[in-house]
Design a protein around this motif. Structure first.
Motif, PDB file in Angstrom:
ATOM      1  N   GLY A  17     -32.406 -12.517  73.746  1.00 30.07           N
ATOM      2  CA  GLY A  17     -33.015 -11.519  74.883  1.00 30.07           C
ATOM      3  C   GLY A  17     -33.596 -10.093  74.501  1.00 30.07           C
ATOM      4  N   GLN A  18     -31.629  -9.722  73.036  1.00 25.80           N
ATOM      5  CA  GLN A  18     -32.231  -8.539  73.180  1.00 25.80           C
ATOM      6  C   GLN A  18     -33.386  -7.124  72.658  1.00 25.80           C
ATOM      7  OE1 GLN A  18     -28.493  -8.131  70.919  1.00 25.80           O
ATOM      8  NE2 GLN A  18     -27.783  -9.283  72.683  1.00 25.80           N
ATOM      9  N   PRO A  19     -33.601  -6.406  72.912  1.00 23.64           N
ATOM     10  CA  PRO A  19     -34.364  -5.737  71.785  1.00 23.64           C
ATOM     11  C   PRO A  19     -33.983  -5.687  70.376  1.00 23.64           C
ATOM     12  CG  PRO A  19     -33.306  -4.425  73.926  1.00 23.64           C
ATOM     13  CD  PRO A  19     -32.638  -5.811  73.390  1.00 23.64           C
ATOM     14  N   PHE A  20     -35.760  -5.839  69.512  1.00 28.67           N
ATOM     15  CA  PHE A  20     -36.052  -6.138  68.456  1.00 28.67           C
ATOM     16  C   PHE A  20     -36.812  -5.462  67.626  1.00 28.67           C
ATOM     17  CE2 PHE A  20     -35.896 -10.778  68.989  1.00 28.67           C
ATOM     18  CZ  PHE A  20     -37.389 -10.667  68.498  1.00 28.67           C
ATOM     19  N   ALA A  21     -37.246  -5.423  66.654  1.00 28.24           N
ATOM     20  CA  ALA A  21     -38.325  -4.639  66.110  1.00 28.24           C
ATOM     21  C   ALA A  21     -38.822  -5.605  64.514  1.00 28.24           C
ATOM     22  CB  ALA A  21     -38.787  -4.051  65.498  1.00 28.24           C
ATOM     23  N   VAL A  22     -40.043  -6.642  64.630  1.00 30.89           N
ATOM     24  CA  VAL A  22     -40.943  -6.841  63.714  1.00 30.89           C
ATOM     25  C   VAL A  22     -41.221  -6.996  62.297  1.00 30.89           C
ATOM     26  CG1 VAL A  22     -41.420  -9.350  62.940  1.00 30.89           C
ATOM     27  CG2 VAL A  22     -40.818  -9.862  65.115  1.00 30.89           C
ATOM     28  N   ALA A  23     -41.028  -6.592  61.441  1.00 30.67           N
ATOM     29  CA  ALA A  23     -42.119  -5.739  61.022  1.00 30.67           C
ATOM     30  C   ALA A  23     -42.261  -6.901  59.629  1.00 30.67           C
ATOM     31  CB  ALA A  23     -40.613  -4.786  59.314  1.00 30.67           C
ATOM     32  N   THR A  24     -43.747  -6.813  59.259  1.00 31.07           N
ATOM     33  CA  THR A  24     -43.924  -8.293  58.531  1.00 31.07           C
ATOM     34  C   THR A  24     -45.434  -7.257  57.646  1.00 31.07           C
ATOM     35  OG1 THR A  24     -43.983  -8.938  60.502  1.00 31.07           O
ATOM     36  CG2 THR A  24     -45.608 -10.262  59.068  1.00 31.07           C
ATOM     37  N   ILE A  25     -45.465  -7.805  56.781  1.00 33.49           N
ATOM     38  CA  ILE A  25     -46.227  -7.556  55.795  1.00 33.49           C
ATOM     39  C   ILE A  25     -47.982  -7.694  55.526  1.00 33.49           C
ATOM     40  CG2 ILE A  25     -47.679  -7.602  52.706  1.00 33.49           C
ATOM     41  CD1 ILE A  25     -44.304  -7.350  52.441  1.00 33.49           C
ATOM     42  N   VAL A  26     -48.780  -6.844  55.846  1.00 39.46           N
ATOM     43  CA  VAL A  26     -49.755  -7.877  56.554  1.00 39.46           C
ATOM     44  C   VAL A  26     -51.034  -7.075  55.228  1.00 39.46           C
ATOM     45  CG1 VAL A  26     -49.300  -6.999  59.284  1.00 39.46           C
ATOM     46  CG2 VAL A  26     -50.301  -5.524  57.943  1.00 39.46           C
ATOM     47  N   PRO A  35     -45.226 -11.270  49.855  1.00 45.85           N
ATOM     48  CA  PRO A  35     -47.299 -11.885  50.282  1.00 45.85           C
ATOM     49  C   PRO A  35     -47.028 -11.745  51.814  1.00 45.85           C
ATOM     50  CG  PRO A  35     -45.443 -14.593  49.754  1.00 45.85           C
ATOM     51  CD  PRO A  35     -44.787 -13.195  49.874  1.00 45.85           C
ATOM     52  N   VAL A  36     -48.390 -11.749  51.882  1.00 49.16           N
ATOM     53  CA  VAL A  36     -48.618 -11.178  53.845  1.00 49.16           C
ATOM     54  C   VAL A  36     -48.015 -12.245  54.450  1.00 49.16           C
ATOM     55  CG1 VAL A  36     -50.754 -11.161  55.196  1.00 49.16           C
ATOM     56  CG2 VAL A  36     -50.866 -10.257  53.018  1.00 49.16           C
ATOM     57  N   ILE A 389     -50.978  -8.751  37.584  1.00 47.63           N
ATOM     58  CA  ILE A 389     -49.781 -10.278  37.342  1.00 47.63           C
ATOM     59  C   ILE A 389     -49.866 -11.318  38.252  1.00 47.63           C
ATOM     60  CG2 ILE A 389     -47.341 -11.188  37.718  1.00 47.63           C
ATOM     61  CD1 ILE A 389     -46.300  -9.221  35.948  1.00 47.63           C
ATOM     62  N   HIS A 390     -49.796 -10.490  39.801  1.00 49.74           N
ATOM     63  CA  HIS A 390     -50.861 -11.230  41.482  1.00 49.74           C
ATOM     64  C   HIS A 390     -52.287 -11.797  41.798  1.00 49.74           C
ATOM     65  CE1 HIS A 390     -46.172 -11.395  40.953  1.00 49.74           C
ATOM     66  NE2 HIS A 390     -45.830 -10.215  40.744  1.00 49.74           N
ATOM     67  N   GLN A 391     -52.408 -13.152  41.013  1.00 53.70           N
ATOM     68  CA  GLN A 391     -54.070 -13.398  42.092  1.00 53.70           C
ATOM     69  C   GLN A 391     -53.974 -13.412  43.260  1.00 53.70           C
ATOM     70  OE1 GLN A 391     -56.594 -11.703  40.476  1.00 53.70           O
ATOM     71  NE2 GLN A 391     -54.560 -11.428  38.235  1.00 53.70           N
ATOM     72  N   PRO A 392     -54.969 -13.661  44.235  1.00 54.37           N
ATOM     73  CA  PRO A 392     -55.146 -14.311  45.772  1.00 54.37           C
ATOM     74  C   PRO A 392     -55.106 -15.863  45.138  1.00 54.37           C
ATOM     75  CG  PRO A 392     -56.222 -12.056  44.994  1.00 54.37           C
ATOM     76  CD  PRO A 392     -55.370 -12.780  44.148  1.00 54.37           C
ATOM     77  N   ALA A 393     -54.871 -16.800  45.892  1.00 52.48           N
ATOM     78  CA  ALA A 393     -54.673 -17.348  46.364  1.00 52.48           C
ATOM     79  C   ALA A 393     -56.179 -17.703  46.708  1.00 52.48           C
ATOM     80  CB  ALA A 393     -53.530 -18.258  46.791  1.00 52.48           C
ATOM     81  N   GLN A 407     -55.695 -11.543  52.500  1.00 50.50           N
ATOM     82  CA  GLN A 407     -54.641 -12.695  52.047  1.00 50.50           C
ATOM     83  C   GLN A 407     -54.007 -11.692  50.945  1.00 50.50           C
ATOM     84  OE1 GLN A 407     -55.717 -16.759  52.217  1.00 50.50           O
ATOM     85  NE2 GLN A 407     -57.483 -15.989  50.753  1.00 50.50           N
ATOM     86  N   GLN A 408     -52.589 -12.474  50.659  1.00 47.29           N
ATOM     87  CA  GLN A 408     -51.770 -12.403  49.472  1.00 47.29           C
ATOM     88  C   GLN A 408     -51.067 -13.528  48.748  1.00 47.29           C
ATOM     89  OE1 GLN A 408     -49.002 -11.245  47.707  1.00 47.29           O
ATOM     90  NE2 GLN A 408     -49.452 -11.268  46.145  1.00 47.29           N
TER      91      GLN A 408
END
Length: 413
Positions: A17-26, A35-36, A389-393, A407-408
Motif C-alpha cells: 500500500g505504499q505510494p507509487f506511480a503508474v506510467a502507461t502508453i496511451v 503498444p498502447v 513497420i507497425h500497423q494498427p491491428a 489503439q496501436q
C-alpha cells in the motif's frame, strides 16, 4: 498494465500500500517498441517494474513519475525523436509516444492502487480487464479505475463503476444517446479483447475532456495440434510463448502418452475429428482457435479437415507435401466441400523459410499463423518493404469498430 500481472504479486510497494506511480502508453504512432496499454510502475524510492521503450525514455518517465508522486498531479508526457537535441529523451526508432502518469496510494481509498492490488491476484492466463479514466488532473484527486473479472460478458448498464467512469468530466452522465454510444463502444472493446483508448468526447485524447483506457485480456486462444510426432513435439513448446492454450490430440495411446509432449497444456487420446466436433459442440472452439493437422494419415486427415472446414475458426493448416495437398483437395471435393472453403486451408502448412528440422518447421508453421492474423502482412523481409513497420491491428469482424478508439496493437518486431 495487464502485461505486468505475472510480476505484480511480488512487487512490494503495491502489496504494502505504499505510494507509487503508474506510467502507461496511451498513444503510439510510427515505429515504437511497445503498444498502447504497456505500463511501468515507479515507487517513491525509484524502484521500477516494467518498461515502456526498452531504455529510450525510461529515465525521463521515472523523473516525471517521482514529480507526480510529490505534487499528486496526473501528467501526460510526449516523447518523439529530436534530431536537434541529442540529449533530449526520445525514441531513436522515430516513433512518438504519449505517456499518462498517475500517482497511486497517496490517499486512502485510491481506486488505481486498489485496482493494481486486485490485478496482483490474477493468474497469467485468467480473463480480466482494467478500465480507467485518463483525465489529466492538476490536483491529487486521482482518476477512477475498475477491474472486470469477465470482460467478455460485462454490460456497462447497471455496473456502477463503469457508469462512473463514463461520466463527463463535470460529473454528469451526459446525454442518454452519448452514454449509450460510449457504453456500446466500451462493451465492443471488452468482447473483442482489444486494448485501446476510448475518447468520450470524440475529439481525440489531447483535446477531449475525458478519455478511458480499456485493457482487456480474454481467455487464451486455443491451438489444437493433431498428430503426436517429431513435428508436434517441436511445435508445442514453441507455441506457448505466443499465448496459446495448446492441446495435442492423437488416437494412438502409445504415441500420445510420450513424455516429450509434456509442453502441451492438455494431451487427449481420441479420434481427431470426433474430438474437434465434441469441442465445437461444447462451445470450446471459437473464431480465435488455430487448428494444425500434422497426422500425415488420410484416415485421420480427411475427416478432421472436413470437420474443421465447417467451423468458424481463425486458422486451419495441414502439414505435408504438395502431392499430399493435392490428394487432400481431391478427397475433400469428393466429400462435397466447396472449393471456396478449401481455399481457406493453409496447406502445405508453413512459410517458405527453407526449414528442414522439426524445430525449424515449427518456426515456419508459427510464422504463417502469425502472418495470417494480420491481412496486411507481406511475408517479406522488412528490408524489402517500405512504409511504417507497425500497423494498427484491425478489430475482429464481429465487433463494430468504434470511430473514437485510439489503439496501436502491433508489438515491436
Amino acid at each position: 498494465m495487464l502485461d505486468l500481472i505475472p510480476s505484480l504479486g511480488t512487487w512490494a510497494p503495491a502489496l504494502a500500500g505504499q505510494p507509487f506511480a503508474v506510467a502507461t502508453i496511451v498513444r503510439a504512432s510510427g515505429s515504437v517498441p511497445r503498444p498502447v496499454g504497456t505500463s511501468m510502475l515507479v515507487s517513491a524510492d525509484g524502484a521500477v517494474l516494467g518498461s515502456l521503450s526498452g531504455g529510450c525514455v525510461e529515465g525521463a518517465v521515472v523523473a516525471a513519475a517521482l514529480e507526480s508522486m510529490d505534487d499528486g498531479a496526473t501528467r501526460l508526457e510526449s516523447f518523439g525523436f529530436s534530431i536537434d537535441d541529442a540529449f533530449a529523451a526520445g525514441l531513436t526508432c522515430g516513433g512518438e509516444l504519449e505517456v499518462h502518469i498517475e500517482p497511486a496510494n497517496r490517499n486512502r481509498g485510491c481506486a488505481l492502487g486498489a485496482a493494481v492490488l486486485q490485478l496482483a491476484g490474477y493468474g497469467p492466463d485468467e480473463p480480466v480487464a482494467l478500465v480507467r479514466r485518463l483525465d489529466v488532473r492538476p490536483d491529487a484527486g486521482g482518476s477512477g479505475a475498475v477491474v472486470l473479472p469477465d470482460p467478455g460478458a460485462t454490460k456497462a448498464a447497471g455496473h456502477r463503476g463503469l457508469a462512473t467512469l463514463l461520466e463527463s468530466s463535470d460529473g454528469t452522465g451526459g446525454s442518454e444517446p452519448t452514454w449509450r454510444a460510449s457504453s456500446a463502444q466500451l462493451e465492443s472493446l471488452l468482447r473483442a479483447g482489444i486494448t485501446g483508448v476510448l475518447d468520450l468526447g470524440g475529439a481525440g485524447l489531447c483535446t477531449s475532456d475525458a478519455a478511458v483506457l480499456v485493457e482487456t485480456r480474454l481467455a487464451p486462444p486455443r491451438l489444437l495440434v493433431f498428430g503426436a510426432n517429431d513435428f508436434s513435439a517441436a511445435l508445442l513448446p514453441a507455441a506457448k510463448p505466443l499465448g496459446y492454450l495448446v492441446t495435442l490430440v492423437d488416437a494412438r495411446p502409445a504415441f500420445a502418452s510420450q513424455a516429450r509432449f509434456a509442453a502441451a497444456d492438455q494431451v487427449v487420446t481420441a479420434w481427431p475429428h470426433q474430438y474437434l466436433a465434441a469441442e465445437a459442440a461444447a462451445g470450446r472452439v471459437d473464431s480465435r482457435t488455430v487448428v494444425c493437422v500434422l497426422t500425415h494419415d488420410p484416415k485421420f486427415d480427411i475427416p478432421l479437415l472436413e470437420a474443421a472446414l465447417a467451423l468458424d475458426v481463425a486458422f486451419i493448416g495441414a502439414l505435408g507435401s504438395r502431392r499430399s495437398h493435392g490428394q487432400r483437395v481431391g478427397a475433400l471435393l469428393d466429400r462435397g466441400i466447396l472449393p471456396s472453403r478449401i481455399a481457406q486451408l493453409h496447406s502445405p502448412l508453413g512459410l517458405d523459410l527453407g526449414a528442414a528440422t522439426p524445430a525449424e518447421v515449427a518456426v515456419s508453421v508459427l510464422a504463417e499463423v502469425i502472418a495470417a492474423r494480420n491481412p496486411a502482412a507481406s511475408h517479406q523481409p522488412l528490408r524489402e518493404t517500405s512504409g511504417p513497420i507497425h500497423q494498427p491491428a484491425a478489430p475482429p469482424a464481429t465487433a463494430p469498430a468504434p470511430t473514437n478508439v485510439l489503439q496501436q496493437e502491433i508489438a515491436w518486431t
